[in-house]
Enzyme design. Sequence first.
Site, mmCIF file in Angstrom:
data_model
loop_
_atom_site.group_PDB
_atom_site.id
_atom_site.type_symbol
_atom_site.label_atom_id
_atom_site.label_comp_id
_atom_site.label_asym_id
_atom_site.label_seq_id
_atom_site.Cartn_x
_atom_site.Cartn_y
_atom_site.Cartn_z
ATOM 1 C CB CYS A 124 -1.154 0.048 1.139
ATOM 2 S SG CYS A 124 -2.055 -1.669 1.276
ATOM 3 C CG HIS A 265 -3.381 3.247 2.427
ATOM 4 N ND1 HIS A 265 -4.083 2.759 1.343
ATOM 5 C CD2 HIS A 265 -3.206 2.222 2.992
ATOM 6 C CE1 HIS A 265 -4.095 1.705 1.174
ATOM 7 N NE2 HIS A 265 -3.817 0.867 2.597
ATOM 8 C CG ASN A 295 -6.621 -1.446 1.804
ATOM 9 O OD1 ASN A 295 -6.000 -0.701 0.889
ATOM 10 N ND2 ASN A 295 -6.094 -1.717 2.658
HETATM 11 O O1 UT7 Z 1 -3.411 -1.385 3.870
HETATM 12 C C1 UT7 Z 1 -2.787 -1.989 5.123
HETATM 13 C C2 UT7 Z 1 -3.938 -3.307 5.195
HETATM 14 N N1 UT7 Z 1 -4.490 -3.638 6.377
HETATM 15 C C3 UT7 Z 1 -4.783 -2.884 7.441
HETATM 16 O O2 UT7 Z 1 -4.727 -1.652 7.606
HETATM 17 C C4 UT7 Z 1 -5.555 -3.664 8.603
HETATM 18 C C5 UT7 Z 1 -5.395 -3.051 9.946
HETATM 19 N N2 UT7 Z 1 -6.156 -3.636 10.799
HETATM 20 C C6 UT7 Z 1 -7.605 -3.206 11.011
HETATM 21 O O3 UT7 Z 1 -7.918 -2.487 10.218
HETATM 22 C C7 UT7 Z 1 -8.538 -4.097 11.935
HETATM 23 O O4 UT7 Z 1 -7.662 -4.788 12.801
HETATM 24 C C8 UT7 Z 1 -9.309 -4.906 11.194
HETATM 25 C C9 UT7 Z 1 -10.531 -4.192 10.414
HETATM 26 C C10 UT7 Z 1 -8.771 -5.881 10.325
HETATM 27 C C11 UT7 Z 1 -10.117 -5.852 12.299
HETATM 28 O O5 UT7 Z 1 -10.836 -4.993 13.312
HETATM 29 P P1 UT7 Z 1 -10.751 -5.433 14.766
HETATM 30 O O6 UT7 Z 1 -11.587 -4.297 15.600
HETATM 31 O O7 UT7 Z 1 -9.200 -5.367 14.998
HETATM 32 O O8 UT7 Z 1 -11.136 -6.857 14.792
HETATM 33 P P2 UT7 Z 1 -10.458 -8.135 15.561
HETATM 34 O O9 UT7 Z 1 -9.642 -8.955 14.210
HETATM 35 O O10 UT7 Z 1 -10.234 -8.009 16.635
HETATM 36 O O11 UT7 Z 1 -11.915 -9.143 15.595
HETATM 37 C C12 UT7 Z 1 -13.047 -8.810 16.389
HETATM 38 C C13 UT7 Z 1 -14.113 -9.743 16.047
HETATM 39 C C14 UT7 Z 1 -13.561 -11.240 16.046
HETATM 40 O O12 UT7 Z 1 -14.515 -11.958 16.845
HETATM 41 P P3 UT7 Z 1 -14.601 -12.549 18.101
HETATM 42 O O13 UT7 Z 1 -13.028 -13.426 18.077
HETATM 43 O O14 UT7 Z 1 -14.291 -11.605 18.938
HETATM 44 O O15 UT7 Z 1 -15.544 -13.386 18.232
HETATM 45 C C15 UT7 Z 1 -13.412 -11.509 14.573
HETATM 46 O O16 UT7 Z 1 -13.812 -12.892 14.244
HETATM 47 O O17 UT7 Z 1 -14.725 -9.647 14.908
HETATM 48 C C16 UT7 Z 1 -14.747 -10.803 14.241
HETATM 49 N N3 UT7 Z 1 -14.440 -10.386 12.756
HETATM 50 C C17 UT7 Z 1 -15.677 -10.255 11.996
HETATM 51 N N4 UT7 Z 1 -17.064 -10.303 12.112
HETATM 52 C C18 UT7 Z 1 -17.900 -10.069 11.159
HETATM 53 C C19 UT7 Z 1 -13.597 -10.314 11.984
HETATM 54 N N5 UT7 Z 1 -14.155 -9.885 10.762
HETATM 55 C C20 UT7 Z 1 -15.106 -9.840 10.579
HETATM 56 C C21 UT7 Z 1 -16.188 -9.721 9.785
HETATM 57 N N6 UT7 Z 1 -17.556 -9.837 9.975
HETATM 58 N N7 UT7 Z 1 -15.874 -9.070 8.450
#
Ligand code: UT7
Length: 338
Positions: A124, A265, A295
Amino acid sequence: MGFEIIGTGRAIPPKRVTNDELAKTLDTNDEWIRSHTGIEARHLVDERTSCSDLAAESARNALAMAIEQGTCVEKTVEELALTVDMVIVGSSSGDYFCCPATACIVQDMLGAKNAGAMDIVNACSSFIYALETGAGLLSVNKGRRRALIIGADVLSRFVDWSDRSTCVLFGDGAGAVLLEKTDTQSGVLRAILGADGSGAEDLIMRKGGSRDPFKKGDAFAVPPHIEMNGRAVYVFAVNAIAETITKLLDAEHLTIEDIALIVPHQANARIVQAAAKRLALPEEKFFLNIAEYANTSSASIPIALDELNRSGRLRKGDHILCVAFGAGLTYGGALIRW
Ligand code: UT7
């Protein structure tokens, strides 16, 4: 010497996929995606379209804008393409796995017969790295005047569509700027490029490189795809945005009041909100279009610049600050006087 942007363009695939549409086949929902990322939809390529198609379309649009706005003397896209000295494509999802560079395909599609061509593969952050590389290549050689800097990605081809924690985040697209060496003090004033390779594992496509090459008889339950430690990237990104902005302002002896707009970004609206809070800045200082495109990796900043440019939100003399972060882990920022 200055490096002015004399045309911008973008290419967005027509197919628009909303969160609700994804939720039909994936265990996710619109509320989660919106509230955790700010994404409402993404645009995805059809089967026939690859990275170079989007890259070339965005570049043609940038050339056409330069002609329409009279920022060059050439009268047709073909004529202007012949004056381009470098075509640089920032992408991590180029047409071919190892070679040739996607920029070579794009150079041919544009008829930019007098241009050198190269790719920058830096996830990115690729567009900011490509912008600085382009300015550098123009500055070291008197014979070079114009460079097409393109950010293009089709990460829909490299995500695991059964992994809700990654696939909902990405969209396809391309953006381009035509950079011209001038004797003014406008354009790209300064760029910062940085990396922290100790975070290489946090955002990675493991399979296919020389460390773990494809082998005869390989069979995949899921094709090779991007793996991400979302939390680690999130923390890195907030720090990278805040520190890059501060460093660029300090280096140019500017304050945030001198900046018309920050173009980050577009990875996650919450990352931008957290960085704004860290810097005690109003969120309105940051431009966000992630709701519509998700993204688009290398493409997100040049798409945003083109959207802003075409809607008349960038006025001559405005200071614009672009800031990127991504796999590597890498980061970069560019201060532009429009
Ligand atoms: O260009 C660079 C590329 N990447 C980035 O910039 C990513 C940077 N990171 C992020 O943007 C965030 O960490 C994410 C959006 C990827 C994730 O958000 P989060 O608030 O950190 O969520 P998490 O990974 O801690 O997950 C929380 C919960 C989990 O469930 P449990 O274990 O609490 O039951 C996940 O399984 O949300 C769940 N989850 C979803 N639920 C519904 C993860 N993805 C999804 C989804 N729909 N798409």
